[in-house]
Enzyme design. Structure first.
Site, PDB file in Angstrom:
ATOM      1  CD  GLU A   7     -25.692  -7.478 -62.755  1.00  0.00           C
ATOM      2  OE1 GLU A   7     -25.029  -6.610 -62.168  1.00  0.00           O
ATOM      3  OE2 GLU A   7     -25.399  -7.934 -63.872  1.00  0.00           O
ATOM      4  CG  HIS A   9     -29.638 -11.520 -65.379  1.00  0.00           C
ATOM      5  ND1 HIS A   9     -30.173 -10.261 -65.327  1.00  0.00           N
ATOM      6  CD2 HIS A   9     -28.294 -11.353 -65.255  1.00  0.00           C
ATOM      7  CE1 HIS A   9     -29.202  -9.360 -65.191  1.00  0.00           C
ATOM      8  NE2 HIS A   9     -28.051 -10.002 -65.130  1.00  0.00           N
ATOM      9  CG  HIS A 166     -28.498  -5.357 -65.997  1.00  0.00           C
ATOM     10  ND1 HIS A 166     -28.396  -5.707 -67.328  1.00  0.00           N
ATOM     11  CD2 HIS A 166     -27.751  -6.251 -65.300  1.00  0.00           C
ATOM     12  CE1 HIS A 166     -27.624  -6.780 -67.419  1.00  0.00           C
ATOM     13  NE2 HIS A 166     -27.216  -7.128 -66.215  1.00  0.00           N
ATOM     14  CG  ASP A 296     -24.151 -10.688 -64.516  1.00  0.00           C
ATOM     15  OD1 ASP A 296     -25.343 -10.894 -64.829  1.00  0.00           O
ATOM     16  OD2 ASP A 296     -23.385  -9.977 -65.175  1.00  0.00           O
TER      17      ASP A 296
HETATM   18 MN    MN Z   1     -26.129  -8.897 -65.491  1.00  0.00          MN
END
Ligand code: MN
Length: 333
Positions: A7, A9, A166, A296
């Site tokens: 996850e 980005h 998400h 994340d």
């Molecule tokens: Mn995220």
């Protein structure tokens, strides 16, 4: 311990402009800390100067990279979304190609048009070897279970790639619950409710019956679903038996139960949730093969995520599965 994270980005200048317009349209408060905003902008646009050294430092062999919210989900025009998704995927592919042993990609899909989304997913998997797609919740308040999107689920199953759901902001009409308490919005609480509800819509739509090999990935150790699953299952079974609360409108038409779908069609990541109790619950409810480590990045720091998983009360075999081999197997890395 070697790790894969999924996850993680990135963003582009155009996507950050889309985000600014979308934040204003959704009536969301603007961030107050501009230094942090600047830092996030730098990290989101970068692959080599910050990201790779961070991965090296914490033994992250591969980052599976997707966009940051809302991405093309924040575009109103279908034609613009289709064009932007293509452009974003091309940029991501270019960056992956410079370090193909370190990065993999999740496609950005223009869910404004289910058919176009299916085609773009196929292009990204076949042309760029992307490993699935990461989608930021609803698109213009339409959820992924909408009939027009089933062609995308059909493509994902045929290509044998997962879809990462998400979080995003809720439809403003759903926010009455938080009126007067904006401190509950976002990652604190409302995103989890929004994303869990969205995942359950997908389950209840029959998509997992129609496309039984579908794999849906949820972050944050399952957006609180594992903790509530026993009660959901219990009430579901009561409803199947025709309890007093049962109505014709709520008659269950699915082939399986929530617990079966969670154990056959859903995978979780540890992104942003470093609770030993939540991890234990997720493993017990879902099974050890369905939990995967993630950070994340860059919204969460890597150090506490890694510290959490490396010190969690797990056997070496369990830790290895969560950190590495579950993701390697799912994504065929
Ligand atoms: Mn995220």
């Amino acid at each position: 311990m070697k790790k894969i994270t999924l996850e993680e980005h990135f963003s582009t200048f155009e996507l950050s402009q889309i985000r600014n317009e979308w934040v204003a349209r959704m009536g969301m408060p603007l961030p107050v800390n501009s230094d942090r905003g600047m830092q996030l902008g730098r990290l989101l646009g970068d692959f080599e100067n910050y990201r790779l050294p961070e991965m090296d430092k914490y033994d992250i062999e591969i980052q599976v990279v997707g966009t940051s919210s809302p991405s093309v989900q924040g575009i109103i025009s279908t034609a613009d979304a289709v064009a932007m998704a293509r452009e974003v995927n091309d940029i991501l592919a270019d960056n992956i190609n410079k370090h193909p042993d370190r990065f993999a990609g999740f496609a950005t899909l223009p869910m404004q048009d289910g058919e176009a989304a299916a085609k773009e997913l196929e292009r990204c998997v076949k042309e760029y070897n992307f490993r699935g797609a990461l989608i930021h919740g609803h698109t213009n308040y339409e959820y992924l279970d909408a009939r027009k999107n089933w062609v995308m689920w059909e493509a994902a199953e045929a290509l044998d790639v997962p879809i990462y759901l998400h979080p995003t902001e809720s439809d403003p009409t759903q926010l009455k619950l938080y009126e007067g308490y904006p401190e509950l919005l976002g990652a604190v609480w409302s995103w989890g409710v929004e994303t869990a509800g969205h995942a359950l819509r997908i389950m209840c739509s029959g998509i997992f019956d129609q496309f039984p090999k579908t794999q849906l990935i949820l972050g944050h150790l399952g957006e609180n679903i594992p903790y509530g699953l026993w009660r959901m299952q219990n009430q579901w079974e009561q409803s199947l038996r025709g309890s007093s609360m049962h109505t014709e409108a709520s008659r269950i038409r699915l082939k399986k139960t929530p617990t079966e779908y969670m154990r056959e069609n859903v995978m979780l990541t540890t992104s942003g949730n470093y609770s030993p109790e939540a991890l234990r619950c997720a493993i017990d409810v879902m099974g050890i093969d369905r939990i995967m480590f993630s950070v994340d990045y860059p919204f969460e720091e890597t150090a506490p995520a890694v510290e959490f998983i490396e010190s969690a009360a797990l056997t070496d075999e369990e830790r290895e599965k969560i950190c590495y081999s579950n993701a390697k197997k799912l994504l065929k890395l």
